[in-house]
Design an enzyme around this catalytic site. Structure first.
Site, PDB file in Angstrom:
ATOM      1  N   SER A   1      -5.920 -21.374   7.164  1.00  0.00           N
ATOM      2  CA  SER A   1      -5.392 -20.950   5.877  1.00  0.00           C
ATOM      3  C   SER A   1      -3.996 -21.545   5.727  1.00  0.00           C
ATOM      4  CB  SER A   1      -5.372 -19.421   5.792  1.00  0.00           C
ATOM      5  OG  SER A   1      -4.853 -18.985   4.559  1.00  0.00           O
TER       6      SER A   1
ATOM      7  N   TYR B   1      -3.056 -24.626  -4.682  1.00  0.00           N
ATOM      8  CA  TYR B   1      -3.384 -24.710  -3.257  1.00  0.00           C
ATOM      9  C   TYR B   1      -3.271 -23.324  -2.616  1.00  0.00           C
ATOM     10  CZ  TYR B   1      -2.661 -25.779   1.721  1.00  0.00           C
ATOM     11  OH  TYR B   1      -2.740 -25.800   3.097  1.00  0.00           O
TER      12      TYR B   1
ATOM     13  N   LYS C   1      -6.212 -20.820  -0.831  1.00  0.00           N
ATOM     14  CA  LYS C   1      -6.075 -20.272   0.515  1.00  0.00           C
ATOM     15  C   LYS C   1      -6.120 -18.740   0.482  1.00  0.00           C
ATOM     16  CE  LYS C   1      -5.699 -24.008   3.016  1.00  0.00           C
ATOM     17  NZ  LYS C   1      -6.758 -24.379   4.005  1.00  0.00           N
TER      18      LYS C   1
ATOM     19  N   LEU D   1      -3.550 -31.680  11.991  1.00  0.00           N
ATOM     20  CA  LEU D   1      -3.894 -30.572  12.870  1.00  0.00           C
ATOM     21  C   LEU D   1      -5.292 -30.724  13.459  1.00  0.00           C
ATOM     22  CD1 LEU D   1      -2.453 -27.612  10.742  1.00  0.00           C
ATOM     23  CD2 LEU D   1      -1.315 -28.906  12.564  1.00  0.00           C
TER      24      LEU D   1
ATOM     25  N   THR E   1       2.595 -33.130   9.520  1.00  0.00           N
ATOM     26  CA  THR E   1       1.333 -33.865   9.596  1.00  0.00           C
ATOM     27  C   THR E   1       1.264 -34.903   8.476  1.00  0.00           C
ATOM     28  OG1 THR E   1       0.023 -32.489   8.085  1.00  0.00           O
ATOM     29  CG2 THR E   1       0.245 -31.702  10.360  1.00  0.00           C
TER      30      THR E   1
ATOM     31  N   ASP F   1     -18.433 -34.704   4.037  1.00  0.00           N
ATOM     32  CA  ASP F   1     -17.660 -34.296   2.873  1.00  0.00           C
ATOM     33  C   ASP F   1     -18.021 -32.841   2.632  1.00  0.00           C
ATOM     34  OD1 ASP F   1     -16.662 -33.690   0.378  1.00  0.00           O
ATOM     35  OD2 ASP F   1     -17.504 -35.445  -0.637  1.00  0.00           O
TER      36      ASP F   1
END
Length: 297
Positions: A140, A154, A158, A16, A190, A59
């Site tokens: 998000s 994960y 978010k 993205l 992706t 980073d």
């Protein structure tokens, strides 16, 4: 014609982030693309002069390097108008089986890294930009509404980012002209899918392939072809359009799965409030005393 905007994009190497870099450049905007390995954008730096595109190594877990990257961006373009907070990755694991070290490292990127980028963006928008102001677009996930089994840490990172973002929105001075939107993508195809990390199956879940996390694991490696139909190039077009809105939404679910997740979450919360409101009837110090709501502050 509006003057070109300056974008600051994290996680610009692929997926993205890369598509937004490409689209913003195609529309005449200028881009500061940050990523761990700037060499991954050599084709774009060969196509566009440094007056349009610059790349910096970044980073997001290294807080001083975030400040350095923003300062370099300001030095090069004099301002930053739009920040796409996009760096991230995910790990497939049973929630119980996720090593705490791996979970903390992921939170360092998805939550703390994103927050430090937000802080620097706000500083630049308020203290450097003239006229003041800017846009932050926090990437998000639809998982922030309803966590996907097999990727719960994960989703948790978010969800924490969403709460943090809403807090920033509530506290910022409107005179600073800073607008923040949470973009909640659904199933976009992706390289993040193929670059995922996978932990071994937790021993307690190993013998039962009908468990939800085991079913989710079984979708790989073909999940990209069978479930992910979102087009990153079209995502980039929407993000660009969003960056131009005078009154952007706080949240923007993108993809039918993201919209379905948002609806289900909202319906669940409303149902809970309606069905269980009476449990709050007698939990107060003095019945009948009028107390102002803190939300009115």
């Amino acid at each position: 014609m509006a003057s070109p905007k300056v974008w600051f994009i994290t996680g610009a190497s692929a997926g993205l982030g890369r598509k937004v870099v490409e689209y913003a450049l195609s529309k005449g905007d200028n881009v500061v693309a940050t990523l761990r390995k700037p060499s991954m954008l050599e084709d774009l730096t060969a196509e566009y002069p440094s007056s349009r595109l610059v790349t910096f190594p970044l980073d997001v877990t290294d807080t001083p390097s975030i400040t350095t990257a923003f300062n370099q961006a300001i030095s090069h373009f004099s301002r930053v108008d739009v920040v796409l907070n996009n760096a991230g990755y995910y790990i497939v694991s049973e929630t119980e089986g996720m090593p705490h070290k791996a979970a903390r490292e992921m939170f360092d990127v998805l939550f703390w890294g994103a927050e430090n980028v937000m802080r620097e963006a706000i500083r630049c928008f308020r203290d450097v930009n003239r006229p003041i102001g800017g846009r932050i677009l926090n990437v998000s996930s639809r998982n922030a509404f309803i966590p996907q089994v097999g990727t719960v840490h994960y989703a948790s990172a978010k969800a924490a980012l969403e709460c943090l973002t809403e807090g920033y929105i509530a506290e910022l001075d409107p005179e600073w002209q800073i607008k923040i939107t949470l973009i909640e993508p659904g199933l976009f195809r992706t390289s993040m899918i193929q670059s995922r990390m996978t932990e071994p199956v937790h021993p307690a879940y190993e013998s039962n392939p009908t468990l939800s996390s085991r079913k989710y694991r079984a979708l790989y490696p073909d999940i990209e072809d069978t479930h992910f139909d979102g087009d990153p190039a079209k995502f980039a077009e929407v993000v660009y359009k969003l960056s131009r809105l005078d009154d952007p939404p706080i949240r923007l679910p993108l993809h039918r799965v993201a919209l379905e997740s948002a609806r289900k979450k909202g319906e669940s919360l409303l149902e809970t409030a309606e069905n269980w409101f009476s449990w709050s009837d007698d939990v107060y110090h003095v019945v009948g005393t009028s107390i102002k709501s803190i939300y009115a502050l």
